[in-house]
Motif scaffolding. Structure first.
Motif, PDB file in Angstrom:
ATOM      1  N   ALA A  50       5.760   4.578  -3.588  1.00 11.08           N
ATOM      2  CA  ALA A  50       4.464   4.032  -4.000  1.00 11.08           C
ATOM      3  C   ALA A  50       4.476   3.725  -5.494  1.00 11.08           C
ATOM      4  CB  ALA A  50       3.351   5.009  -3.668  1.00 11.08           C
TER       5      ALA A  50
ATOM      6  N   ARG B  95      -3.703  -3.037  -0.062  1.00 16.54           N
ATOM      7  CA  ARG B  95      -2.668  -2.184   0.527  1.00 16.54           C
ATOM      8  C   ARG B  95      -2.846  -2.128   2.041  1.00 16.54           C
ATOM      9  NH1 ARG B  95      -2.617   3.979  -1.182  1.00 16.54           N
ATOM     10  NH2 ARG B  95      -4.586   3.844  -0.066  1.00 16.54           N
TER      11      ARG B  95
ATOM     12  N   GLY C 100       1.231  -2.245  -2.851  1.00 20.73           N
ATOM     13  CA  GLY C 100       1.076  -0.860  -3.290  1.00 20.73           C
ATOM     14  C   GLY C 100       2.371  -0.104  -3.416  1.00 20.73           C
ATOM     15  N   TYR C 101       3.500  -0.785  -3.155  1.00 16.01           N
ATOM     16  CA  TYR C 101       4.798  -0.099  -3.154  1.00 16.01           C
ATOM     17  C   TYR C 101       5.818  -0.898  -3.941  1.00 16.01           C
ATOM     18  CZ  TYR C 101       2.843   2.822   0.492  1.00 16.01           C
ATOM     19  OH  TYR C 101       2.053   3.699   1.189  1.00 16.01           O
TER      20      TYR C 101
ATOM     21  N   ASN D  49      -0.752  -2.837  -8.287  1.00 16.47           N
ATOM     22  CA  ASN D  49      -0.798  -1.382  -8.452  1.00 16.47           C
ATOM     23  C   ASN D  49      -0.727  -0.777  -7.052  1.00 16.47           C
ATOM     24  OD1 ASN D  49      -3.344  -1.701  -7.355  1.00 16.47           O
ATOM     25  ND2 ASN D  49      -4.460  -1.078  -9.195  1.00 16.47           N
ATOM     26  N   SER D  50      -1.149   0.458  -6.922  1.00 17.56           N
ATOM     27  CA  SER D  50      -1.040   1.124  -5.631  1.00 17.56           C
ATOM     28  C   SER D  50      -2.066   0.646  -4.620  1.00 17.56           C
ATOM     29  CB  SER D  50      -1.183   2.640  -5.812  1.00 17.56           C
ATOM     30  OG  SER D  50      -2.460   2.945  -6.380  1.00 17.56           O
TER      31      SER D  50
ATOM     32  N   ASP E 127       7.257   4.678   3.962  1.00 17.08           N
ATOM     33  CA  ASP E 127       7.163   5.166   2.589  1.00 17.08           C
ATOM     34  C   ASP E 127       8.131   6.330   2.440  1.00 17.08           C
ATOM     35  OD1 ASP E 127       5.953   7.377   3.772  1.00 17.08           O
ATOM     36  OD2 ASP E 127       3.923   6.819   3.134  1.00 17.08           O
TER      37      ASP E 127
END
Length: 849
Positions: free
Chosen positions: A597, A654, A574-575, A624-625, A526
């Motif tokens: 993210a 995630r 999530g990313y 979404n995340s 990330d």
């Protein structure tokens, strides 16, 4: 060896067409014939008829070695093109390639009873020496000589030896490719080759003629013949030399109409005939002594096992499953009591620095299920844990020096610590296991292994995408295993690369990776630099996908590619996806990629990473995340055709990968769904799937259609995902637009294909009803779920109860009856979720959601 390239006689087009039409004569398919004929035509100089299958040597000792050939003018004919009479074959061996120094000669007679194969055990040779040999036969008045092969003897027992270099290989399905891995192996500097089984792959025919045909077919490979001509082989078998997963006298698959021991006798006879084995291994009907010992001086002792001929039947019905009580039977054995005692004596009496157990299947435990249960492969040593514990316990009790296990069978590359207690990762490491990938056989279970790796920390390395072999260099102070792979087993010219290099130091069990190999390597993180495991990296060239990889727990990934420019894209639940470019020049190339993210919810074209991903570029993704789910637009599942559109096809939380087979959401049936295929209710067909809200605090997708057979019932399903939410709100509206009342059974079905698959409902927990025997369950709370191999749980959480659940351990569905008057509507509201769970109770997260 200068000029050493192998060949077989060319076959003209008329001969090829005759053979391909006359399958009853040769048993060859047109594809097999074409591949064999092309190989033959390309290399028609070194292995002239009647030595069309080349030469080989094997079972070396300090003073002797076995030489092999077959007199076979036409390897595609049932009789090999030979008359039904004995012929004399002259052999010669010498210490130089010109066959002059220390030359020895002899004559051996062979006939049709042995398919005119030749086994010569040459005694009185110098220890630790290379030799060259050839055969000559006179047919039709003209003497013809074979190519010159090369072999060697072993050092004297107890002699101090500075180095041994050998390779081990296994699993060479003919349909898997033309053997570029053997081409690369034949170019190495080796002392010998160990083949760990699945030299051929059986067919439904079980005749002696058929097994002979298969061995001849496989040796039409010029690269396999090349390896045989350059190095002595030590061979053992696994199952496919006879029948998949057979155990002693128990067949492993559907029979061929003859008693199984007749099939085994035919298979054993053909195996002995076509490999360089000593007379002590000549079969007696369905019995053949194959386990044996080789000492390479004082440096290494090889105990070569036979784990098929004497094993007890696989417990619990075989396959990958939760172990039953049979697994704990101390009498269950892979080797049989006599061979086990022989092995333990070899180990405890050995003066060698390195003690090698050469055998077929993976010895380390491997749990495919990240949940509280254990799912193992019962055909491997996991089906015989008491026998495995006796061997590992013996290593510890007798302080056996530097035990190393070399294994094959599973078509994938592993490095394993063999622990005193596999259920206790902190228990002592007793030995190292190196598992080689296949020469050409595929690995359809690669994704299952990848997903199960987090539950098996003793697996130090795994790679399942490539075919190849393992090369080992052994010295008194160090064992080094180099994993060699080819990019494409179906391409004879495919380049070879080093996958990884691992060392074991004298006196310290457990391998350490000392070389990460060639290829395109990278780390996915990330933006804070934290690694992203269970993510996907896709590599494209000129807009075309050429490879993909899944990141490990450290965010690492690797693929092997020809030189060129590529685009590398990272995808993780999530990313946001990100891309970069990479230039591969044949050496190791490193790529770093960081993903930001997701800060909002989105709907549109995207990707749910995972080995079972089904959605394509035309399908829609809500993400979404916390999670991502794909809704089918163009994709059509064969089990739900033509009503797949509008249904979820991929789903992951995630940090996880998609594994869900699919969700039949919703269905609408005029009768109550029952039977083993109830989950396939094909009754809601969507005519439109569209994005309602593309991005923001909420993203929405809607599917609109009708009930098949009750087209007056309009069905609208809206998927709504809020930013940061761990659930997708799903609202299906059934509207009767007709003039008469309609009664329907409505609900959803869930299925997951994988080793960790279990269905569950509240009040019952995990459903244990076996496949083929579904049952109805009354849930005590309004939800149902499925578990996945990687510890995810998939759930549907209903806003209202008033339904039952129906299914078994493989799938689960909800059922509720509704009546729709003309103009009436009814709503089915639920939340769809995927959660990563490693708790003892996988359903707790759904009960509290």
């Amino acid at each position: 060896m200068p000029g050493l390239r192998m060949s077989s006689p060319a076959i003209d087009r008329r001969r090829f067409l005759t053979l391909s039409a006359g399958v009853a004569v040769a048993g060859l398919t047109a594809r097999e014939l074409l591949a064999a004929t092309e190989a033959a035509a390309a290399t028609a100089d070194l292995d002239p008829a009647p030595f069309t299958l080349g030469v080989a040597s094997g079972d070396p000792a300090a003073d002797s070695v076995v030489l092999w050939t077959r007199v076979v003018p036409d390897p595609f004919a049932e009789d090999g093109g030979m008359p039904d009479r004995a012929v004399d074959v002259h052999w010669e061996i010498a210490r130089d390639e010109a066959l002059r120094s220390g030359r020895r000669t002899g004559v051996v007679r062979t006939d049709a009873a042995s398919a005119h194969t030749v086994h010569v055990t040459v005694d009185g040779l110098r220890p630790d020496s290379w030799y060259w040999y050839r055969f000559t036969v006179t047919l039709d008045g003209t003497p013809v000589s074979s190519r010159i092969g090369r072999t060697r003897t072993l050092p004297r027992p107890g002699e101090r030896v500075p180095r041994l270099r050998f390779a081990f290989a296994s699993c060479q399905s003919w349909v898997g490719g033309p053997y570029p891995a053997w081409r690369d192996l034949a170019e190495q500097d080796l002392d010998l080759v160990v083949h760990l089984g699945d030299y051929i792959y059986e067919t439904q025919l079980g005749t002696l003629a058929e097994f002979r045909r298969l061995h001849a077919l496989y040796k039409t490979s010029p690269d396999l013949r090349e390896a045989h001509a350059r190095f002595p082989f030590v061979t053992t078998w696994d199952d496919h030399e006879v029948q998949n997963n057979y155990a002693d006298e128990v067949p492993g698959a559907a029979g061929d109409g003859r008693p199984f021991l007749d099939r085994r006798a035919n298979a054993y006879q053909a195996y002995f005939e076509h490999l360089p084995l000593r007379a002590t291994s000549e079969p007696d009907g369905p019995d053949l002594l194959l386990y044996r010992r080789f000492d390479f001086g004082r440096l290494a002792r090889f105990s070569v096992l036979d784990t098929r001929q004497y094993r007890t039947d696989q417990p619990c019905g075989d396959g990958r499953r939760v172990p039953c009580a049979e697994v704990s039977d101390p009498a269950a054995t892979m080797t049989g009591p006599e061979q086990e005692r022989w092995l333990l004596d070899n180990l405890s009496s050995s003066p060698a620095t390195w003690n090698v157990i050469a055998q077929q299947t993976i010895m380390a435990q491997f749990d495919y299920d990240l949940g509280p249960q254990k799912v193992v492969n019962l055909d491997q040593w996991d089906g015989y844990p008491a026998a495995r514990s006796r061997i590992l316990g013996h290593l510890a009790q007798h302080a056996v020096r530097n035990p190393v296990v070399i294994s094959g069978d599973w078509h994938t590359a592993w490095v394993n610590d063999l622990l005193a207690d596999f259920d206790d990762p902190s228990s002592p490491v007793l030995a190292t296991e190196f598992v080689g990938t296949s020469i050409s056989s595929g690995a359809g279970w690669d994704a299952d292994v990848q997903l199960g790796l987090p539950a098996n920390p003793h697996v130090r390395f795994y790679e399942g995408s490539y075919r190849g072999y393992v090369m080992c260099e052994v010295t008194p102070g160090r064992w080094r295993s180099t994993y060699r792979i080819v990019l494409d087993a179906r391409d004879a010219a495919s380049p070879a690369y080093t996958l990884g290099v691992f060392d074991v130091t004298d006196g310290t069990p457990g391998a350490v990776q000392v070389g990460s190999g060639d290829g395109l390597n990278g780390t996915l993180t990330d933006t804070a630099g934290d690694p992203l495991g269970n993510a996907e990296v896709v590599v494209e060239q000129d807009g075309r996908g050429v490879s993909a990889a899944t990141t490990d727990a450290h965010g690492r990934w690797r693929v092997f590619l020809p030189s060129g420019a590529y685009t590398v894209t990272g995808h993780a639940v999530g990313y946001e996806s990100r891309s970069t470019t990479a230039e591969v020049d044949g050496d190791r190339t490193e790529v770093g990629l960081a993903l930001p993210a997701l800060a909002d919810a989105r709907a549109g074209v995207g990707r749910v990473p995972g080995p079972r991903r089904e959605a394509g570029a035309a399908d829609l993704v809500l993400q979404n995340s916390e999670l991502a789910v794909a809704i089918a637009v163009a994709f059509s599942d064969g089990q739900l055709a033509p009503v797949t559109a509008g249904k979820p096809v991929d789903l992951a939380a995630r940090g996880s990968l998609d594994q869900l087979d699919w969700i039949n959401l919703p269905y609408a049936s005029p009768t109550q769904p029952t039977g083993t295929e109830a989950w396939q209710s094909r009754t809601v067909r969507s005519s439109e799937v569209r994005v309602v809200t593309a991005r923001g605090e909420v993203a929405e997708v809607e599917a609109v259609g009708t009930v098949v057979g009750q087209e007056q019932v309009r069905v609208s399903t809206r998927y709504r995902l809020a930013a940061g939410s761990r659930d997708v709100e799903v609202r299906s509206t059934f509207a009767n637009q007709g003039s008469s009342a309609v009664t329907l059974w409505v609900g959803d079905a869930m299925d997951h294909d994988g080793a960790g698959q279990r269905s569950g409902v509240p009040g019952h927990g995990t459903i244990a009803t076996p496949y083929g025997s579904p049952a109805a369950y009354a849930p005590s709370a309004p939800w149902m779920g499925m578990t996945g191999t990687d510890g995810q749980v998939y759930g549907l959480l209903y806003a209202e109860d008033g339904f039952d659940c129906y299914g078994n351990g493989n799938w689960i569905m909800s059922r509720r009856e509704v009546r729709l008057e003309p103009g009436a509507t009814v709503e089915l509201v639920r939340r769809l979720t995927a959660r990563a769970v490693l708790d003892e109770d996988p359903w707790e997260v759904l009960g509290s959601a």
